[in-house]
Design an enzyme around this catalytic site. Structure first.
Site, PDB file in Angstrom:
ATOM      1  CG  ASN A 157      -0.441  -0.080   2.488  1.00  0.00           C
ATOM      2  OD1 ASN A 157       0.718  -0.458   2.650  1.00  0.00           O
ATOM      3  ND2 ASN A 157      -1.212   0.281   3.487  1.00  0.00           N
ATOM      4  CE  LYS A 180       7.753 -11.038   0.502  1.00  0.00           C
ATOM      5  NZ  LYS A 180       7.266 -10.758  -0.806  1.00  0.00           N
ATOM      6  N   GLY A 233       2.486  -5.273   7.511  1.00  0.00           N
ATOM      7  CA  GLY A 233       1.508  -6.041   6.739  1.00  0.00           C
ATOM      8  C   GLY A 233       0.334  -6.439   7.619  1.00  0.00           C
ATOM      9  CD  GLN A 236      -4.627 -14.697   7.659  1.00  0.00           C
ATOM     10  OE1 GLN A 236      -5.061 -13.769   6.985  1.00  0.00           O
ATOM     11  NE2 GLN A 236      -4.779 -15.948   7.319  1.00  0.00           N
ATOM     12  CB  VAL A 237       1.240 -12.162   7.147  1.00  0.00           C
ATOM     13  CG1 VAL A 237       2.714 -12.390   6.844  1.00  0.00           C
ATOM     14  CG2 VAL A 237       0.388 -12.706   6.016  1.00  0.00           C
ATOM     15  CD  GLU A 255       5.027  -0.270  12.879  1.00  0.00           C
ATOM     16  OE1 GLU A 255       3.881  -0.167  13.372  1.00  0.00           O
ATOM     17  OE2 GLU A 255       5.984   0.422  13.238  1.00  0.00           O
ATOM     18  CB  CYS A 289      -2.052   0.523   8.319  1.00  0.00           C
ATOM     19  SG  CYS A 289      -0.821   1.813   8.417  1.00  0.00           S
ATOM     20  CD  GLU A 390      -6.599  -3.746   7.978  1.00  0.00           C
ATOM     21  OE1 GLU A 390      -6.166  -4.900   7.835  1.00  0.00           O
ATOM     22  OE2 GLU A 390      -5.868  -2.747   8.090  1.00  0.00           O
TER      23      GLU A 390
HETATM   24  P1  NAD Z   1       0.337  -9.035   3.837  1.00  0.00           P
HETATM   25  O1  NAD Z   1       0.481  -9.372   5.272  1.00  0.00           O
HETATM   26  O2  NAD Z   1      -0.469  -9.920   2.980  1.00  0.00           O
HETATM   27  O3  NAD Z   1       1.790  -8.966   3.152  1.00  0.00           O
HETATM   28  C1  NAD Z   1       2.814  -8.131   3.650  1.00  0.00           C
HETATM   29  C2  NAD Z   1       4.163  -8.698   3.214  1.00  0.00           C
HETATM   30  O4  NAD Z   1       4.370  -9.958   3.862  1.00  0.00           O
HETATM   31  C3  NAD Z   1       4.271  -8.975   1.722  1.00  0.00           C
HETATM   32  O5  NAD Z   1       5.582  -8.684   1.284  1.00  0.00           O
HETATM   33  C4  NAD Z   1       4.004 -10.470   1.649  1.00  0.00           C
HETATM   34  O6  NAD Z   1       4.550 -11.075   0.493  1.00  0.00           O
HETATM   35  C5  NAD Z   1       4.713 -10.948   2.910  1.00  0.00           C
HETATM   36  N1  NAD Z   1       4.296 -12.269   3.408  1.00  0.00           N
HETATM   37  C6  NAD Z   1       3.140 -12.933   3.188  1.00  0.00           C
HETATM   38  N2  NAD Z   1       3.151 -14.132   3.816  1.00  0.00           N
HETATM   39  C7  NAD Z   1       4.334 -14.230   4.467  1.00  0.00           C
HETATM   40  C8  NAD Z   1       4.928 -15.213   5.294  1.00  0.00           C
HETATM   41  N3  NAD Z   1       4.306 -16.340   5.599  1.00  0.00           N
HETATM   42  N4  NAD Z   1       6.156 -14.962   5.814  1.00  0.00           N
HETATM   43  C9  NAD Z   1       6.797 -13.803   5.561  1.00  0.00           C
HETATM   44  N5  NAD Z   1       6.278 -12.834   4.756  1.00  0.00           N
HETATM   45  C10 NAD Z   1       5.070 -13.040   4.221  1.00  0.00           C
HETATM   46  O7  NAD Z   1      -0.183  -7.526   3.792  1.00  0.00           O
HETATM   47  P2  NAD Z   1      -0.575  -6.645   2.522  1.00  0.00           P
HETATM   48  O8  NAD Z   1      -1.847  -7.172   1.949  1.00  0.00           O
HETATM   49  O9  NAD Z   1       0.608  -6.494   1.629  1.00  0.00           O
HETATM   50  O10 NAD Z   1      -0.823  -5.223   3.205  1.00  0.00           O
HETATM   51  C11 NAD Z   1      -2.035  -4.850   3.786  1.00  0.00           C
HETATM   52  C12 NAD Z   1      -1.990  -5.006   5.293  1.00  0.00           C
HETATM   53  O11 NAD Z   1      -0.870  -4.300   5.807  1.00  0.00           O
HETATM   54  C13 NAD Z   1      -3.192  -4.405   5.991  1.00  0.00           C
HETATM   55  O12 NAD Z   1      -3.612  -5.260   7.008  1.00  0.00           O
HETATM   56  C14 NAD Z   1      -2.652  -3.097   6.565  1.00  0.00           C
HETATM   57  O13 NAD Z   1      -3.356  -2.608   7.672  1.00  0.00           O
HETATM   58  C15 NAD Z   1      -1.269  -3.494   6.918  1.00  0.00           C
HETATM   59  N6  NAD Z   1      -0.412  -2.318   7.027  1.00  0.00           N
HETATM   60  C16 NAD Z   1       0.007  -1.934   8.289  1.00  0.00           C
HETATM   61  C17 NAD Z   1       0.772  -0.789   8.435  1.00  0.00           C
HETATM   62  C18 NAD Z   1       1.231  -0.329   9.795  1.00  0.00           C
HETATM   63  O14 NAD Z   1       2.157   0.479   9.851  1.00  0.00           O
HETATM   64  N7  NAD Z   1       0.650  -0.791  10.882  1.00  0.00           N
HETATM   65  C19 NAD Z   1       1.123  -0.044   7.317  1.00  0.00           C
HETATM   66  C20 NAD Z   1       0.705  -0.478   6.055  1.00  0.00           C
HETATM   67  C21 NAD Z   1      -0.067  -1.632   5.925  1.00  0.00           C
END
Ligand code: NAD
Length: 488
Positions: A157, A180, A233, A236-237, A255, A289, A390
């Site tokens: 995002n 990554k 991210g 869940q992840v 985060e 987020c 969310e």
């Molecule tokens: P995501 O968790 O699907 O992916 C984030 C990253 O993690 C990607 O690079 C993905 O390839 C990687 N990933 C996925 N599975 C993994 C695993 N098993 N092990 C290690 N890495 C893995 O999130 P997204 O869809 O890219 O982003 C949206 C989410 O991020 C929303 O929930 C949003 O609220 C959150 N977000 C939080 C902040 C914050 O600062 N708190 C900022 C931006 C986005």
């Protein structure tokens, strides 16, 4: 050296060189505004690529951590100049791979430039600690040392700002990095890495491995030479990463997601409140987020506020981010749009009322993109899934409450605790909210936009680890080494 293979597939960057992943498997990134526009072809890298990148970062650490911090900053200043010169190029790549309007994309890059200037300046302020000793002739001190190789795992995002906020502070603190990027948005990370290469960073200090979360992300988090994982991210992840990292006692900074409330109570200037709420909700098509997801309003002002919100939402122009009139671009992917469609069905099933929007846009100029109408859902009760989860799209939930106490309870009725705002002219209510809302960041009479030099982070299931303090985030990227020095 070229960043693409002869087959036009982008490469990884390992040990100072652009290298092909050992795999045949590649995937295409397409423009969310037009799925026929192919942004690039990228490798689905493997554990082997990760291992090479981590080992190269591990070797480079021996050199990089010994470079004086002020000299490390000189490399970064050079990089920032290049970033500034490449603003337009990065902004356009960002708009094309992620979908946000070009002016939002350019703002993201500009913000990156100014925040990173601040970060680089902090290099000479990596202060430790001295305390008087209990003993004569002894000096006690603690100095900061880099934690080692850091894995930076980023979401789609904010694909420019988030990698910068991880990679640059880590480098300034003397760590080396394997980045990554999100699978959907690797191109901006390729460009950032190219600029770091041009800034002449020593080989191995920054490495880029492109691929899936499951393969590349997982292998990085579990690698025994990785000493810190900075992840942004989904919750869940983040939970999976926490579990995997714990096995090696790897330090984590997570985060995570948010479902951010904005309370409106005893606020005269509803016009201003509504403007700030829609800006806080629909920017980046609601995929922030810190986006406002729920507006919680006292009954007395609810009808008027709802009317103002509807007017403002209907005035938004949805379209391709390259069109200067566009206020809301597409969402990032078909699956993101399908999630929104599912939430709309769920909202109706739960008895909520879609006041405006609620549908995919699929005709005419929208037919090749992942467009969704900006949406307001009313008649929502706090226990409905749409109120608690969310949604991560251009969707605002309106909840009516009869007292300020109830507004606080409803604000806290979610697993998340990232950011929250309250619009009120009543100082007592403002202070009560500040004290009682379960949230890492609180805004009073203000949307949910944060500033880069301020601490940033959430509580509850929105985050773990030291807050990313704008600047070097040194509590994460360094640890204290304690020294007792006896002199005669
Ligand atoms: P995501 O968790 O699907 O992916 C984030 C990253 O993690 C990607 O690079 C993905 O390839 C990687 N990933 C996925 N599975 C993994 C695993 N098993 N092990 C290690 N890495 C893995 O999130 P997204 O869809 O890219 O982003 C949206 C989410 O991020 C929303 O929930 C949003 O609220 C959150 N977000 C939080 C902040 C914050 O600062 N708190 C900022 C931006 C986005």
């Amino acid at each position: 050296m070229t960043v693409k293979t002869e087959q036009d597939v982008y490469k990884n960057f390992i040990n100072g060189e652009w290298v092909e992943s050992g795999v045949e498997e590649v995937y295409e990134v397409t423009n969310p505004a037009d799925k026929n526009d192919v942004v690039g072809r990228f490798p689905l890298s493997t554990e082997k690529d990760v291992d090479k990148a981590v080992k190269s970062a591990h070797e480079a650490l021996l050199i990089w951590k010994k470079v004086p911090a002020s000299e490390r900053a000189q490399f970064i200043y050079r990089f920032i100049e290049l970033l500034d010169e490449n603003k337009e190029r990065l902004g356009k790549a960002l708009c094309r791979e992620q979908g946000k309007p070009l002016n939002e994309a350019l703002t993201e890059v500009t913000r990156g430039v100014s925040e990173m200037r601040f970060v680089a300046g902090e290099a000479v302020r990596l202060e430790g600690l001295t305390l008087p000793s209990d003993r004569r002739g002894v000096i006690n001190m603690a100095v900061r040392v880099p934690i080692g190789v850091v894995a930076a795992i980023t979401p789609w995002n904010f694909p420019v700002l988030t990698p910068l906020r991880k990679v640059i502070p880590a480098l300034i603190c003397g760590c080396t990095v394997v980045l990554k990027p999100a699978t959907n948005t690797p191109l901006t990370s390729v460009i950032i890495t190219e600029l770091l290469e041009k800034a002449l960073l020593p080989a191995g200090t920054i490495n880029l491995v492109i691929g899936s979360g499951r393969k590349v992300g997982d292998a990085l988090v579990g690698h025994p030479l990785v000493k810190g994982v900075s992840f942004t991210g989904s919750t869940q992840v983040g939970r999976n990463i926490y579990e995997t990292a714990a096995k090696n006692f790897t330090k984590v900074q997570l985060e995570l997601g948010g479902n951010n409330p904005a309370v409106v109570a005893e606020y005269q200037d509803l016009e201003d409140g509504a403007s700030q709420i829609v800006a806080g909700c629909y920017g980046n098509a609601g995929q922030r987020c810190t986006a406002i997801g729920r507006v919680i309003v006292l009954d007395k002002q609810a009808d008027e506020l709802e009317k103002l919100l509807v007017e403002k939402i209907q005035a938004f122009k949805v379209g391709n981010g390259m069109d200067p009139d566009t206020k809301i671009g597409p969402v990032v992917s078909e699956s993101a749009r399908q999630t929104l469609v599912n939430y709309m069905e769920l909202a109706k099933k739960e008895g909520a009322h879609i006041v405006v929007g609620g549908r995919s846009l699929t005709e005419g100029q929208y037919q090749n993109g992942y467009y969704f109408e900006p949406t307001l859902i009313s008649g929502v009760s706090p226990d409905m899934a749409v109120a608690k989860e969310e949604i991560f799209g251009p969707v605002l939930i309106l909840i009516r409450v009869s007292s300020f106490d109830e507004a606080i309870t409803v604000s806290n009725n979610t697993e998340y605790g990232l950011t929250a705002s309250v619009f009120t002219d009543n100082m007592n209510l403002a202070y009560r909210y500040l004290e009682d809302v379960e949230s890492g960041m609180v805004h009073i009479n203000n949307g949910t936009v944060s500033e880069g030099h301020m601490p940033f982070g959430g509580v509850k299931n929105s985050g773990v680890g030291p807050y990313s303090i704008g600047g070097t985030n040194k509590d994460f990227y360094t640890e204290l080494k304690v020294a007792y020095i006896q002199h005669k």
